[in-house]
Design a protein around this motif. Structure first.
Motif, short mmCIF file in Angstrom:
data_model
loop_
_atom_site.label_atom_id
_atom_site.label_comp_id
_atom_site.label_asym_id
_atom_site.label_seq_id
_atom_site.Cartn_x
_atom_site.Cartn_y
_atom_site.Cartn_z
N THR A 1 1.54 2.19 -3.90
CA THR A 1 0.79 1.70 -2.73
C THR A 1 -0.10 0.51 -3.12
O THR A 1 -0.33 -0.38 -2.31
N MET A 2 -0.57 0.50 -4.37
CA MET A 2 -1.33 -0.66 -4.84
C MET A 2 -0.45 -1.90 -4.83
O MET A 2 -0.89 -2.99 -4.43
N LEU A 3 0.81 -1.75 -5.24
CA LEU A 3 1.75 -2.86 -5.21
C LEU A 3 1.96 -3.36 -3.78
O LEU A 3 1.97 -4.57 -3.52
N VAL A 4 2.10 -2.43 -2.85
CA VAL A 4 2.31 -2.82 -1.44
C VAL A 4 1.11 -3.60 -0.92
O VAL A 4 1.26 -4.63 -0.25
N ARG A 5 -0.10 -3.12 -1.22
CA ARG A 5 -1.29 -3.83 -0.76
C ARG A 5 -1.37 -5.23 -1.36
O ARG A 5 -1.79 -6.19 -0.71
N PHE A 6 -0.97 -5.33 -2.63
CA PHE A 6 -0.96 -6.64 -3.30
C PHE A 6 0.02 -7.58 -2.60
O PHE A 6 -0.30 -8.75 -2.32
N LEU A 7 1.22 -7.08 -2.31
CA LEU A 7 2.22 -7.92 -1.64
C LEU A 7 1.73 -8.36 -0.27
O LEU A 7 1.95 -9.51 0.14
N LYS A 8 1.08 -7.47 0.45
CA LYS A 8 0.58 -7.83 1.78
C LYS A 8 -0.44 -8.96 1.70
O LYS A 8 -0.44 -9.88 2.53
N SER A 9 -1.32 -8.89 0.68
CA SER A 9 -2.37 -9.90 0.59
C SER A 9 -1.86 -11.23 0.03
O SER A 9 -2.42 -12.28 0.32
N THR A 10 -0.80 -11.20 -0.78
CA THR A 10 -0.33 -12.43 -1.42
C THR A 10 0.96 -12.99 -0.84
O THR A 10 1.15 -14.21 -0.79
N ARG A 11 1.87 -12.11 -0.41
CA ARG A 11 3.17 -12.55 0.11
C ARG A 11 3.28 -12.43 1.62
O ARG A 11 4.19 -12.98 2.22
N GLY A 12 2.37 -11.65 2.21
CA GLY A 12 2.41 -11.47 3.66
C GLY A 12 2.92 -10.10 4.06
O GLY A 12 3.48 -9.34 3.26
N SER A 13 2.75 -9.79 5.34
CA SER A 13 3.10 -8.46 5.85
C SER A 13 4.59 -8.17 5.76
O SER A 13 4.99 -7.03 5.48
N ASP A 14 5.43 -9.18 5.99
CA ASP A 14 6.87 -8.94 5.94
C ASP A 14 7.32 -8.50 4.55
O ASP A 14 8.16 -7.61 4.41
N ALA A 15 6.75 -9.11 3.51
CA ALA A 15 7.10 -8.72 2.15
C ALA A 15 6.67 -7.28 1.87
O ALA A 15 7.39 -6.51 1.22
N ALA A 16 5.49 -6.92 2.36
CA ALA A 16 5.02 -5.55 2.17
C ALA A 16 5.92 -4.56 2.89
O ALA A 16 6.24 -3.48 2.36
#
Length: 809
Positions: A280-295
Motif C-alpha cells: 500500500t505504501m507503493l500504491v500511495r507513492f505511485l499516486k503521488s508521483t505517477r498519478g491516480s491511473d498508475a496507482a
C-alpha cells in the motif's frame, strides 16, 4: 494496515496463560513475565515487552528490576515521557544507583533540557565521578556550552574526548550523540561512519544509527551500498516506515523517481503475500508521483495477485478511495457499501467502514460517518484508524479530552505512529497543556528518526513558544539526518541568522553547496548575500548573480529582502533594493517588490505611486491592481478601491483573484444572486480553491436556505473540515446549526467568534446557536456584543436587538 493484529493475539494468549498458571507462586509468575519481556526486548519488540513488564508490576509494583526494564523499553520505543517518569521514580527510590541518573541525563540531552542535564551530571558526579556514564554527562554539559558560545575548536576538543571514551563502550548513547553531532555539522559528515560502524558492531539493533549510517553513505555517493543496507534493515524492521521512507526521500530530492519506485517495489516484492503495508505504501507513492491511473493499475495487479485473500479486500477498498478522489464519489461509496454487505463481520469490514466514514465526512455528512465509525469500534474497540478519525472530529469540535483518550488508546497499540503523536499534540495544545503538546511533537521527531517534516513541525512549535535555541538544535539534528532537505536547511538558516550565528550559517552554506539542485542554489545565494551583508561587506556580485539567475525575482532576491525586513534590517533592505532597481530600472518584478518594501516601511504613498505606474505594464498582469486594491481598502478608501477594481476587471476579465474580490463586493452591496453566480463560475473552474468553496457555501447557506441548498453547501465546504481559518469554522458551524445539529455547531461557532471577534455576523450566529441550546446568559452577551460592533440601523444589529427582546432584555 495491520489486519492480523498480532499484539492482540498475544494479549489473548497471555490471558489464557494466566488462567492455567494459577498454581504458580507470585515470585515464579513475576520472574516468567520479566524473562518473557526481556526476551521480547532483545528481539526489538518493545511493545510486547512492555505488556509483560506491566503484568509483572501488577504482581509486585515495587520490583526495581522490572521498573528498570520497562523504563528502558519505553526509552527504546521512543515514549520519552513515560521513560522519564519511570527513571525519575527509580532515582528517587535508589539515589545512589548511577544507571538511573545516566538515563535521565540521556533523556535531558534528547529533549534539549539543559538545566535537567546539568542536574543529572552533578548527581552522577556525587555517586561516581570516574564512571564512564558520569564522564559522558560532564562532556555533554561542556559540549552544550561550547556549542552555545559558537566555539568550534572547543567543540572539536570535547568531541575528540568523547570519541576516545567510545573506545571503551562504542554504543554509549550520550558519547555517541556528542561525537556524531559534532562530526555531522563539520565540513565532512562522512567522518562519522567509523564511529557508527563501531557502535553498530557492538549493538546492531539500533535503527536510528542504522538510518544515519545509510544517510551518510548516500551523501558520500555510495547509493548502491546504502540501498543494500536499507533492504537488510527493512527485513529486520518490517513495520518501520522510516526505513523505506529515508532512501525514497533521498532519491526524490535528487529527482530520481525511478530509483525511488524501484526501492519500494523491491521491498514490496520481498514481503509476504499477506503483508499489505509495503504494497500500500507503493500504491500511495505511485499516486503521488505517477498519478491516480498508475496507482489504479498497480492495485488491479495486486488484487489479481491476492486472489480471494483478505489482502484483496484492502486493495479493492483503496481502489474505491482513489476513484472517490478522482470525482466518482457516488460510485465509490456504492462500491464500498456493497463490499460491506459481502464482508459481514469479517475483520476487514472495519477498514472498509472507516474508509466509507471518511468519504461521508468529506461530503459533509458527519452523522453518517459517525454511525460507521461507531460500528467499526463496536467490532473492535481498539481499531486504530477509527480511533484516529473520532479523535480528529473531537479536536475539530473542541473536545480535546475525548480526543486524548482515543489517541492514547491508539498509541498504546502503535507507539511509533507519528501521525497519532501529532494529533495528540494538537489535542494537548487545544486543552491548554502546551508542555504536553511539545512533548508529543518532540516524540514524533524522535521516533521518526528526526524526519524532516516531523522535526520542522516541532521546531516551529518551539519558535512559537519563544524557544528558538531549542528549535535550532532540533533542526540541527534533522539536517544531519537529512542534509538534502532544502526546507529544513532554509528554516535552520533563518533561525541562525536571527540569532546572528554566522558561523552556523557558514556551515549550512557548506552543506548546501554539495547539493546540485535549483532550489538549493537559490537558497544558498540568498544566504550568501545575507552573510556578506551581515559582515558589512559589499554583496553586489552575489546579488547581481542572484538577480540574473532569477528572472522572475520571485525566489532568491525576494527571499533576501523579506528576510532582511523580518530581522528589522530595513535600511539594508532599502539599500539593496535601490541598488537593484538602479541597475534594472525597467524590471517589473523588482518594481513590484520595491512597492511592497515601501508598504513595509510604512510609506503607503511611495507604494501607491509604484503600483499605479505599473497598472499599464502588460508584463505585470493583474498583480499591481491587486496590490493597490489591498492598499486602498486598508486605508478605508472604498470608492477609490471600487473604481480601481472595475477598471482592472475590464482589463483582465479572466483574472481569478479580481473576480473573487468582485464577488465579495457584490455581496457587500446586497447583490447576493450576482455574487453566487460569479462564485459558481469560479468553483466550476477550480473546485479545490478553499476561499471560493468557503465563500460559495457561506452564501448558499444564508438563513432560510432550503434543505437541498444546505446539503450542497455542506458538500462544497466539507473538504475544508479541520481548517484553522475561523471563517471556515463559521461556515461549517452555521450549516450544521441550520441542519439541526446545534450541539455540533457550538464549538465551531465559538472558534469562529474567537478568531473573528470584530465580525458582528459571527457574533450574531453564535448567539443564535447558544439560544437554541438554552445557554441564555451567553446568548444575551453575544447579541449585546453585536450591538457594539454594528451601526444601529444595520440589519445585523436589528436582528440582534430582536433576539434580545425575545430574551426579555
Amino acid at each position: 494496515m495491520n489486519i492480523r493484529r498480532p499484539l492482540r493475539v498475544c494479549a489473548a494468549a497471555l490471558a489464557v496463560a494466566i488462567l492455567v498458571s494459577g498454581c504458580k507462586s507470585d515470585a515464579d509468575r513475576l520472574s516468567e513475565y520479566r524473562s518473557s519481556g526481556l526476551e521480547y526486548a532483545a528481539n526489538g519488540d518493545q511493545a510486547r515487552a512492555i505488556i509483560q513488564y506491566r503484568n509483572a508490576l501488577k504482581i509486585d509494583p515495587d520490583d526495581a528490576e522490572t521498573r528498570g526494564a520497562i523504563a528502558q523499553a519505553f526509552l527504546a520505543q521512543g515514549t520519552i515521557r513515560e521513560a522519564e517518569q519511570e527513571f525519575t521514580l527509580l532515582s528517587e527510590r535508589f539515589p545512589d544507583i548511577l544507571e538511573f541518573r545516566s538515563k535521565l541525563g540521556e533523556i535531558a540531552l534528547m529533549r534539549a533540557d539543559w538545566d535537567a542535564l546539568e542536574r543529572q551530571a552533578e548527581a552522577a558526579d556525587q555517586i561516581d565521578a570516574e564512571a564512564l556514564e558520569t564522564q559522558a554527562l560532564r562532556l555533554a554539559v561542556r559540549y552544550r556550552n561550547a556549542r552555545r558560545e559558537g566555539n568550534r575548536p572547543r567543540q572539536n576538543e570535547i568531541s575528540a574526548s568523547a570519541q576516545a571514551l567510545l573506545e571503551q563502550r562504542p554504543a554509549q548513547p550520550v558519547l555517541l550523540r556528542i561525537a556524531i553531532e559534532n562530526i555531522a555539522t563539520s565540513d565532512d559528515p562522512t567522518a562519522a561512519l567509523p564511529v557508527l560502524d563501531a557502535a553498530l558492531a557492538a549493538d546492531p539493533r539500533l535503527p536510528e544509527l542504522q538510518l544515519l549510517r545509510i544517510s551518510l553513505l548516500a551523501d558520500a555517493d555510495q547509493m548502491d551500498v546504502a540501498q543494500d543496507r536499507l533492504l537488510d534493515l527493512a527485513r529486520l524492521y518490517p513495520d518501520d516506515p522510516r526505513i523505506a521512507g529515508l532512501l525514497v526521500a533521498r532519491y526524490m530530492s535528487r529527482g530520481r523517481v525511478d530509483d525511488a519506485e524501484a526501492v519500494l517495489r523491491a521491498l514490496a516484492d520481498g514481503s509476504p503475500i499477506s503483508d499489505v503495508s509495503m504494497r500500500t505504501m507503493l500504491v500511495r507513492f505511485l499516486k503521488s508521483t505517477r498519478g491516480s491511473d498508475a496507482a489504479l493499475t498497480e492495485l488491479s495487479r495486486l488484487i489479481d495477485e491476492a486472489d480471494d485473500s483478505p489482502a484483496a479486500v484492502i486493495y479493492a477498498a483503496m481502489d474505491r478511495s482513489i476513484r472517490f478522489d478522482m470525482g466518482d464519489r457516488d460510485g465509490a461509496i456504492e462500491g464500498l457499501r456493497r463490499m460491506l454487505d459481502d464482508l459481514g463481520n469479517a475483520p476487514e469490514a472495519r477498514i472498509v467502514q472507516v474508509l466509507l466514514a471518511r468519504m461521508h465526512d468529506r461530503l459533509g455528512d458527519r452523522p453518517a460517518a459517525r454511525i460507521l465509525v461507531n460500528a467499526a469500534l463496536e467490532m473492535d474497540p481498539g481499531e486504530i484508524e477509527a480511533l484516529k478519525l473520532r479523535a480528529t472530529w473531537a479536536i475539530d469540535e473542541e473536545r480535546p479530552k475525548d480526543a486524548i483518550v482515543d489517541l492514547r488508546n491508539a498509541l498504546a497499540q502503535r507507539p511509533r505512529d507519528t501521525e497519532l503523536m501529532t494529533l495528540l499534540a494538537a489535542a494537548h495544545a487545544q486543552d491548554g497543556t502546551r508542555g504536553l503538546a511539545l512533548e508529543q511533537l518532540a516524540a514524533a521527531a524522535e521516533v521518526s528518526g528526526n524526519a524532516a517534516r516531523e522535526s520542522e513541525r516541532y521546531a516551529r512549535a518551539l519558535v512559537t513558544e519563544g524557544r528558538e535555541f531549542v528549535a535550532t538544535r532540533v533542526l540541527d539534528v534533522a539536517h544531519s539526518a537529512a542534509p538534502g532537505d532544502i526546507g529544513i536547511a532554509v528554516l535552520l538558516a533563518d533561525l541562525r541568522m536571527a540569532q546572528s550565528d554566522w558561523a552556523g550559517v557558514t556551515n549550512l552554506l557548506s552543506s548546501l553547496r554539495r547539493i546540485d539542485d535549483p532550489e538549493a542554489i537559490s537558497a544558498r545565494a540568498t544566504i550568501e548575500a545575507a552573510l556578506l551583508l551581515s559582515q558589512g561587506r559589499e554583496a553586489g556580485t552575489v546579488v547581481d548573480g542572484m538577480l540574473s539567475a532569477d528572472p522572475g525575482r520571485q525566489v532568491a532576491f525576494t527571499r533576501l529582502i523579506s528576510g532582511l525586513v523580518a530581522r528589522g534590517d530595513l535600511d539594508v533592505a532599502r539599500a539593496q533594493m535601490d541598488r537593484a532597481t538602479a541597475r534594472r530600472p525597467g524590471d517589473v518584478a523588482l518594481r513590484l517588490l520595491d512597492g511592497d518594501l515601501y508598504a513595509a516601511e510604512g510609506d503607503p504613498i511611495g507604494a501607491e505611486d509604484i503600483y499605479r505606474a505599473l497598472l499599464d505594464e502588460p508584463a505585470a498582469g493583474d498583480t499591481p491592481a491587486l496590490r493597490l486594491f489591498s492598499l486602498l481598502a486598508g486605508q478605508g478608501r472604498r470608492d477609490d478601491a471600487d473604481a480601481l477594481l472595475a477598471n482592472a476587471l475590464a482589463a483582465y476579465p479572466a483574472s481569478r483573484p479580481l473576480r473573487l474580490i468582485e464577488s465579495n463586493r457584490l455581496d457587500v452591496i446586497g447583490e447576493t444572486a450576482g455574487a453566487i453566480a460569479l462564485l459558481e463560475t469560479l468553483y466550476a473552474e477550480n473546485a479545490s480553491d478553499p476561499v471560493v468553496a468557503n465563500n460559495l457555501a457561506t452564501l448558499l447557506s444564508a438563513e432560510g436556505a432550503d434543505p437541498a441548498q444546505l446539503e450542497r453547501a455542506a458538500r462544497i465546504v466539507a473538504p475544508l473540515q479541520g481548517n484553522a481559518d475561523p471563517a471556515v469554522s463559521d461556515t461549517i458551524g452555521w450549516i450544521a446549526f441550520q441542519r439541526g445539529d446545534a450541539t455540533g455547531a457550538l464549538p465551531l461557532m465559538r472558534r469562529a467568534a474567537r478568531g473573528l471577534p470584530q465580525d458582528p455576523q459571527v457574533q450574531l450566529r453564535l448567539g443564535q446557536v447558544l439560544m437554541a441550546l438554552s445557554e441564555m446568559d451567553e446568548a444575551r452577551s453575544s447579541f449585546e456584543t453585536v450591538l457594539t460592533l454594528a451601526a444601529e440601523d444595520h440589519p445585523v444589529a436589528r436582528a440582534a436587538q430582536a433576539k434580545l427582546q425575545a430574551l426579555g432584555g
